[in-house]
Design a protein around this motif. Structure first.
Motif, short mmCIF file in Angstrom:
data_model
loop_
_atom_site.label_atom_id
_atom_site.label_comp_id
_atom_site.label_asym_id
_atom_site.label_seq_id
_atom_site.Cartn_x
_atom_site.Cartn_y
_atom_site.Cartn_z
N THR A 78 -4.89 -0.55 5.16
CA THR A 78 -3.65 -1.19 5.66
C THR A 78 -3.86 -2.65 6.02
O THR A 78 -2.93 -3.46 5.90
N GLN A 79 -5.05 -3.01 6.46
CA GLN A 79 -5.30 -4.38 6.89
C GLN A 79 -5.30 -5.38 5.74
O GLN A 79 -5.24 -6.59 5.97
N TYR A 80 -5.38 -4.90 4.50
CA TYR A 80 -5.40 -5.81 3.34
C TYR A 80 -4.03 -5.93 2.68
O TYR A 80 -3.90 -6.60 1.64
N HIS A 81 -3.02 -5.25 3.22
CA HIS A 81 -1.69 -5.24 2.62
C HIS A 81 -0.64 -5.67 3.64
O HIS A 81 -0.77 -5.37 4.83
N GLN A 82 0.40 -6.34 3.18
CA GLN A 82 1.45 -6.82 4.07
C GLN A 82 2.49 -5.74 4.39
O GLN A 82 3.21 -5.84 5.38
N SER A 83 2.56 -4.70 3.57
CA SER A 83 3.52 -3.62 3.83
C SER A 83 2.94 -2.30 3.34
O SER A 83 2.07 -2.27 2.46
N VAL A 84 3.43 -1.22 3.93
CA VAL A 84 2.95 0.13 3.61
C VAL A 84 4.15 1.02 3.28
O VAL A 84 5.11 1.09 4.05
N LEU A 85 4.08 1.70 2.14
CA LEU A 85 5.11 2.65 1.74
C LEU A 85 4.55 4.06 1.92
O LEU A 85 3.54 4.42 1.31
N GLU A 86 5.19 4.84 2.78
CA GLU A 86 4.75 6.21 3.02
C GLU A 86 5.68 7.18 2.30
O GLU A 86 6.89 7.18 2.53
N LEU A 87 5.07 8.00 1.44
CA LEU A 87 5.83 9.03 0.72
C LEU A 87 5.59 10.38 1.38
O LEU A 87 4.48 10.65 1.87
N SER A 88 6.60 11.22 1.40
CA SER A 88 6.49 12.53 2.03
C SER A 88 6.72 13.64 1.01
O SER A 88 7.29 13.42 -0.07
N LEU A 115 0.85 -1.19 0.00
CA LEU A 115 0.00 0.00 0.00
C LEU A 115 0.89 1.24 0.00
O LEU A 115 1.79 1.37 0.83
N VAL A 116 0.64 2.16 -0.94
CA VAL A 116 1.37 3.42 -1.02
C VAL A 116 0.47 4.53 -0.48
O VAL A 116 -0.64 4.73 -0.97
N MET A 117 0.95 5.23 0.54
CA MET A 117 0.17 6.29 1.17
C MET A 117 1.01 7.57 1.25
O MET A 117 2.22 7.55 1.04
N GLY A 118 0.33 8.66 1.58
CA GLY A 118 1.03 9.93 1.70
C GLY A 118 0.10 11.08 1.38
O GLY A 118 -1.03 10.89 0.91
N ALA A 119 0.56 12.30 1.63
CA ALA A 119 -0.25 13.50 1.39
C ALA A 119 -0.46 13.70 -0.11
O ALA A 119 0.30 13.20 -0.94
N SER A 120 -1.51 14.44 -0.44
CA SER A 120 -1.79 14.74 -1.84
C SER A 120 -0.62 15.49 -2.46
O SER A 120 -0.07 16.41 -1.85
#
Length: 582
Positions: free
Chosen positions: A561-571, A406-411
């Motif tokens: 997050t519960q459906y993915h084994q890892s999370v990538l956070e971009l800043s 999962l890739v997450m981060g601000a717009s």
């Protein structure tokens, strides 16, 4: 393009030669030969008819009844052959034009979709407006007008050869005057009217296309405009686009008015001049009265053949503007193809980054794509296509087979841009993207895409060659909570405007059905469940994990997050962090 010059002919030949030297060249040349043969026969019979018309008048003047009826029989006999010849000539000409249009349209469509040129055009700063008009209308105009002008030119040459002999036998001074008169008229017209008319016609094609496009956008975004109550602004915008069309046409009409004044006066003289030249010989009894009609007919045919540029100048300027639009479009598609050939994915053992051409101050680098049975990013630095902004620096991750990232981060931090890079849409930056072949990956973009076609087409897209019976499709729809969809619209073969009749949530579930049906090895999801409630989202991801697909998602919801084994956070500061889920 400012004038009608040799540059236009160079551009014309660059487009035209692709067909006349293609795999269909013998069929095309055969049709063209048939057209020319019909034209030869038609021109020869025209000379005979012109001669017999003069003989008819001479027979009437001399009160020679037997000669009159004999000429009538010959005239009608020739006409019986002449009429079908002319009809056959026009049929073959139009058939050849249609064949050429089909081939050229297919070529442009292939190049437009090949190497994702349509996407590159939407993201580039190249001034190529309205590609739809260039493919649909400019190609049609190019093929039709090309043949028309070519055959008119051939016909003019044949007419000059055939009817000049007739004129020469009646009066040599007529021939010499005619050549000088046509030459002066052509030079005056091209010098005075060439530049402004070509420019105005080019602008007219562009402004008409812009006006039509503004109306199409309203139809495509009707609901959003209605919610915003933006009718007044949209109406003002459409009226403004039409006002530009209106103002350009006014300027064009003024130039056409001046051109028509010149051409009308210029083309009137040939109707009276032959009579003035031949009259003394007729009054002296040296020529028959019918020679006036014969000379006048031959003079007019030769004059209008030599006067080709003046008579068709407005059409030529419009044609020249269309050639320029089509050539610039073809040139862009060729550049995309060449650039794509230079950036073909390499084998895994080739790991050096590819460098692009050097600019004035810096060397621009491009991201290298390596084909392998895994999905990984190695020391990836991603920039916007213009190289003006860096989004992510030195990113190295790998998505384990059968798991989810999962890739997450601000717009605005580059989440969707990262997916574009993996898809090969953005290549500005450096580093390496390791990914499987494109046919092993299914992308679900942020905005669901509903194709034109049936409900079956929606589910099978983009692999419409897949075979799936109604029962299987129904099971897939049940998995995405759209069990009643086929029944609601009347079956899988029914066609609707699916983007209009389905809600955004239904569209997202329908695109997820494509994923569950095709079961790709890898899936890339960009906000693919943003319009769904938590229950539907959970249901879709459970089915996705069940089919064993390796997937990478972009999203904002913490529930993902519960459906993915890892999370990538971009800043926003170009840094990144990778978290493994427990």
């Amino acid at each position: 393009m400012d004038r009608l010059n040799l540059q236009v002919f160079r551009q014309f030949w660059a487009i035209a030669k692709t067909y006349w030297f293609s795999e269909e060249k013998w069929q095309a040349r055969g049709l063209l030969l048939g057209v020319v043969l019909f034209l030869l026969a038609y021109t020869g019979l025209s000379v005979v008819l012109n001669n017999k018309r003069g003989v008819l008048i001479s027979a009437l003047s001399a009160k020679d009844e037997s000669r009159f009826w004999e000429t009538v029989v010959i005239f009608i006999s020739v006409l019986v052959i002449y009429a079908p010849l002319l009809a056959g000539y026009r049929y073959l000409r139009d058939r050849l034009s249609l064949q050429w249009r089909r081939w050229l349209t297919n070529r442009f469509v292939d190049n437009y979709f090949g190497d994702r040129a349509y996407y590159n055009l939407s993201t580039s700063d190249v001034d190529i407006d309205n590609p739809d008009q260039r493919i649909a209308e400019d190609v049609r105009s190019f093929t039709q007008e090309s043949l028309t002008f070519l055959l008119v030119l051939v016909e003019s040459v044949l007419s000059v050869i055939a009817f000049s002999g007739v004129l020469w036998g009646i009066s040599r001074s007529l021939v010499l005057f005619l050549l000088l008169y046509a030459l002066v008229g052509t030079l005056v017209t091209t010098v005075v009217f060439g530049k402004p008319l070509v420019r105005l016609n080019f602008e007219q094609l562009k402004k008409e296309a812009d006006f039509r496009f503004s109306l199409v956008r309203i139809r495509e975004n009707a609901e959003a405009i209605a919610f915003y109550r933006g009718e007044e602004q949209e109406a003002t915008q459409v009226k403004y686009r039409f006002l530009e069309v209106f103002d350009n046409v006014k300027r064009l009409l003024l130039w056409e008015l001046n051109l028509n004044v010149l051409t009308n006066a210029y083309e009137f003289i040939p109707f009276i001049l032959p009579a003035l030249v031949v009259a003394p010989a007729i009054f002296a009894g040296e020529l028959e009265v019918g020679k006036v009609s014969e000379a006048q007919g031959a003079f007019i045919r030769v004059f209008f053949s030599l006067n080709l540029v003046v008579a068709r100048f407005q059409a030529l300027t419009t044609f020249g503007a269309g050639i320029n639009r089509l050539y610039s479009f073809a040139e862009f598609l060729e550049q995309v193809e060449l650039a794509s050939a230079e950036l073909e994915p390499v084998e895994p053992e080739q790991t050096q980054p590819i460098e692009a051409t050097e600019t004035a101050a810096t060397t621009l680098t491009t991201i290298q794509t390596v084909t392998a049975d895994r999905l990984a990013l190695e020391h990836l630095t991603l920039q916007t296509p213009s190289y003006q902004r860096t989004l992510v620096e030195d990113l190295s991750i790998e998505v384990p087979t059968g798991q989810g990232l999962l890739v997450m981060g601000a717009s605005g931090c580059g989440k969707s841009s990262l997916l574009r890079a993996i898809a090969g849409l953005w290549i500005a930056g450096k580093g390496t993207i390791v990914r499987p072949d494109a046919d092993q990956i299914l992308f679900l973009p942020q905005r669901p895409y509903m194709v034109l076609g049936s409900l079956r087409d929606q589910i099978l897209y983009p692999n419409t060659h897949l075979e799936a019976d109604d029962q299987h499709l129904t099971q897939i729809l049940e998995q995405v909570n759209l069990a009643d969809l086929a029944e609601r619209f009347g079956g899988f073969e029914v066609e609707r405007d699916w983007a209009d009749v389905l809600s955004l949530g239904e569209q997202q579930r329908l695109t997820f059905a494509r994923l569950l049906l095709q079961k790709p090895n890898y899936a890339i999801l960009d906000e693919a469940t943003s319009a769904l409630d938590a229950d539907n989202e959970a249901r879709l991801y459970q089915h996705l994990r069940a089919i064993g697909t390796t997937f990478l998602s972009v999203g904002h919801r913490s529930t993902l997050t519960q459906y993915h084994q890892s999370v990538l956070e971009l800043s926003q500061d170009k840094t990144w962090q990778l978290h493994n889920q427990s």
